[in-house]
Design an enzyme around this catalytic site. Structure first.
Site, PDB file in Angstrom:
ATOM      1  N   HIS A  14       0.866  -1.205   0.000  1.00  0.00           N
ATOM      2  CA  HIS A  14       0.000   0.000   0.000  1.00  0.00           C
ATOM      3  C   HIS A  14       0.885   1.232   0.000  1.00  0.00           C
ATOM      4  O   HIS A  14       1.480   1.587   1.019  1.00  0.00           O
ATOM      5  CB  HIS A  14      -0.886   0.001   1.249  1.00  0.00           C
ATOM      6  CG  HIS A  14      -1.876   1.137   1.295  1.00  0.00           C
ATOM      7  ND1 HIS A  14      -3.199   0.954   1.601  1.00  0.00           N
ATOM      8  CD2 HIS A  14      -1.740   2.455   1.084  1.00  0.00           C
ATOM      9  CE1 HIS A  14      -3.833   2.110   1.572  1.00  0.00           C
ATOM     10  NE2 HIS A  14      -2.963   3.049   1.263  1.00  0.00           N
ATOM     11  N   HIS A  16       1.330   5.456  -1.705  1.00  0.00           N
ATOM     12  CA  HIS A  16       0.910   6.586  -2.547  1.00  0.00           C
ATOM     13  C   HIS A  16       2.157   7.180  -3.179  1.00  0.00           C
ATOM     14  O   HIS A  16       2.998   7.742  -2.469  1.00  0.00           O
ATOM     15  CB  HIS A  16       0.190   7.644  -1.713  1.00  0.00           C
ATOM     16  CG  HIS A  16      -1.046   7.126  -1.064  1.00  0.00           C
ATOM     17  ND1 HIS A  16      -2.286   7.202  -1.652  1.00  0.00           N
ATOM     18  CD2 HIS A  16      -1.224   6.469   0.110  1.00  0.00           C
ATOM     19  CE1 HIS A  16      -3.187   6.632  -0.863  1.00  0.00           C
ATOM     20  NE2 HIS A  16      -2.572   6.170   0.213  1.00  0.00           N
ATOM     21  N   LYS A 100      -9.427  -0.567  -5.498  1.00  0.00           N
ATOM     22  CA  LYS A 100      -9.415   0.147  -4.216  1.00  0.00           C
ATOM     23  C   LYS A 100     -10.759   0.813  -3.986  1.00  0.00           C
ATOM     24  O   LYS A 100     -11.256   1.536  -4.856  1.00  0.00           O
ATOM     25  CB  LYS A 100      -8.313   1.210  -4.230  1.00  0.00           C
ATOM     26  CG  LYS A 100      -8.227   2.033  -2.946  1.00  0.00           C
ATOM     27  CD  LYS A 100      -7.774   1.210  -1.746  1.00  0.00           C
ATOM     28  CE  LYS A 100      -7.902   1.983  -0.425  1.00  0.00           C
ATOM     29  NZ  LYS A 100      -6.763   2.851  -0.130  1.00  0.00           N
ATOM     30  N   HIS A 137     -10.400   1.117   2.161  1.00  0.00           N
ATOM     31  CA  HIS A 137     -10.189   2.123   3.213  1.00  0.00           C
ATOM     32  C   HIS A 137     -11.405   2.011   4.129  1.00  0.00           C
ATOM     33  O   HIS A 137     -12.488   2.473   3.783  1.00  0.00           O
ATOM     34  CB  HIS A 137     -10.063   3.527   2.617  1.00  0.00           C
ATOM     35  CG  HIS A 137      -9.782   4.574   3.653  1.00  0.00           C
ATOM     36  ND1 HIS A 137      -8.602   5.269   3.721  1.00  0.00           N
ATOM     37  CD2 HIS A 137     -10.523   4.999   4.704  1.00  0.00           C
ATOM     38  CE1 HIS A 137      -8.636   6.091   4.761  1.00  0.00           C
ATOM     39  NE2 HIS A 137      -9.802   5.954   5.375  1.00  0.00           N
ATOM     40  N   HIS A 175      -4.477  -0.572   6.183  1.00  0.00           N
ATOM     41  CA  HIS A 175      -3.992   0.249   7.308  1.00  0.00           C
ATOM     42  C   HIS A 175      -4.888   0.151   8.543  1.00  0.00           C
ATOM     43  O   HIS A 175      -5.475   1.133   8.970  1.00  0.00           O
ATOM     44  CB  HIS A 175      -3.790   1.711   6.888  1.00  0.00           C
ATOM     45  CG  HIS A 175      -4.861   2.295   5.998  1.00  0.00           C
ATOM     46  ND1 HIS A 175      -6.195   2.319   6.335  1.00  0.00           N
ATOM     47  CD2 HIS A 175      -4.783   2.874   4.778  1.00  0.00           C
ATOM     48  CE1 HIS A 175      -6.866   2.897   5.367  1.00  0.00           C
ATOM     49  NE2 HIS A 175      -6.042   3.237   4.409  1.00  0.00           N
ATOM     50  N   ASP A 248       1.429   2.633   3.530  1.00  0.00           N
ATOM     51  CA  ASP A 248       0.565   3.800   3.332  1.00  0.00           C
ATOM     52  C   ASP A 248       1.391   5.087   3.314  1.00  0.00           C
ATOM     53  O   ASP A 248       0.908   6.140   3.736  1.00  0.00           O
ATOM     54  CB  ASP A 248      -0.553   3.869   4.388  1.00  0.00           C
ATOM     55  CG  ASP A 248      -1.681   4.823   3.976  1.00  0.00           C
ATOM     56  OD1 ASP A 248      -1.746   5.183   2.786  1.00  0.00           O
ATOM     57  OD2 ASP A 248      -2.470   5.218   4.852  1.00  0.00           O
TER      58      ASP A 248
HETATM   59 ZN   LIG Z   1      -3.514   5.063   1.684  1.00  0.00          ZN
END
Ligand SMILES: [Zn+2]
Length: 341
Positions: A14, A16, A100, A137, A175, A248
């Site tokens: 995970h 970004h 996602k 999420h 997460h 994350d």
């Molecule tokens: Zn994230």
């Protein structure tokens, strides 16, 4: 006492990586630590098509030195208008590794997220049939739910019914931050797993207010009470194949963090392995680190384990105040293990 720890090359399930100048600034930090990474699709506009995912993958690879072998694994951002045919086509071609799900407005660039998961039935049926993981999420976005309760309420209202209605769907609760999430995943069947970030292993919510307001400890889902941190730690070091590494890492420019209404996200990529291994050492569980970092993730996704190894050595490393112009997780601290050259 072990002073060197050699493990199979790890992956980040995970991350970004952003786009443009920020992508250029941060991607090498992830590529230095990990063989592969699941790249989040929350760009502006989000990555919802095969063409967009392929173009984004090409931009990521173009931002890296040509001699590396880092492999970005791309994801499709689910919207209310998600197209099962496009998603299946992308999965089959290798353009999309997973989808996602962001509840609308849950975090950075999630305004296009899903307003009603029940409307996604045809997409979820397709994903279940083709074995494509759904990455979630897991927070409700209702303003009447306390922000520290949003993950637990999501599990009760949305995730538990979803797991019941789609029993063959692979789901990663991303997460995780609470005892409720750790327990839900541990008790669910083998198709439900979770990623765990370094910050949710190291910090409890006191860190947000430690001597003043601390924007660099602010991420979503927000860090929780100590009892939740301990539960998430126990899950990470348990050796259960349901829990694996997902940083994350979520870079934002310093001035976007240190402002009125600052952005959520912690840039933890530069010292991610050093940060995780500190936790495993503190918990007396160095023998469980390789599973968490390098084995549980690919096995869940149905991907081959990486060849090759990385070595961590017990030598102090000072985390600088800035990396790539950004504030990294653990800035100014000294960690006890470092990645050997
Ligand atoms: Zn994230």
């Amino acid at each position: 006492m072990t002073d060197r720890l050699t493990i199979r090359r790890p992956d980040d399930w995970h991350v970004h990586l952003r786009d443009g100048a920020m992508l250029e600034a941060v991607v090498s930090q992830t590529a230095r630590q990990f063989a592969r990474a699941i790249v989040m699709p929350n760009l502006t506009p989000p990555v919802t098509t095969v063409a967009a995912a392929e173009a984004y993958r090409a931009r990521i690879l173009a931002a890296l030195p040509a001699d590396g072998d880092f492999r970005p694994l791309m994801t499709c951002y689910l919207t209310d208008g998600a197209d099962p045919t496009e998603i299946a086509r992308g999965h089959e071609s290798g353009a999309f590794t997973a989808c996602k799900l962001y509840p609308a407005h849950a975090t950075t660039n999630s305004a296009h997220g899903v307003t009603d998961i029940r409307a996604l039935g045809p997409v979820l049926d397709t994903m279940q049939r083709i074995g494509m993981p759904l990455l979630i999420h897991g927070e409700v976005t209702d303003r009447d739910v306390d922000i520290f309760d949003r993950e637990a309420v999501f599990i009760e209202r949305t995730l538990a019914p979803l797991v019941r209605d789609f029993p063959d769907l692979k789901i990663v609760l991303e997460h995780i931050t609470t005892a409720e999430a750790a327990a839900f995943v541990a008790d669910a069947g083998p198709l439900v797993a979770a990623t765990i970030t370094p910050q949710h292993l190291h910090l409890n919510r006191n860190a947000l207010f430690d001597g003043g307001l601390r924007p660099h400890a602010y991420c979503l889902p927000v860090i929780k009470r100590e009892r939740h941190r301990l539960a998430v730690r126990a899950a990470a070091v348990s050796g259960s194949p349901k829990f694996f590494l997902g940083t994350d890492s979520a870079p934002h420019a310093v001035e976007r963090k240190e402002m009125d209404c600052g952005c959520a996200g912690i840039f933890n990529a530069p010292f991610a392995l050093e940060s995780y291994v500190a936790v495993f050492e503190e918990e007396g569980a160095l023998d469980k680190f390789e599973g968490f970092a390098s084995e549980h993730g690919p096995r869940f996704y149905g991907l081959p384990l990486n060849e090759g190894t990385v070595t961590l050595e017990r030598k102090p490393v000072e985390v600088p105040a800035r990396v790539a112009g950004l504030v990294p997780f653990h800035a100014g601290e000294t960690l006890g293990w470092r990645l050997a050259e």
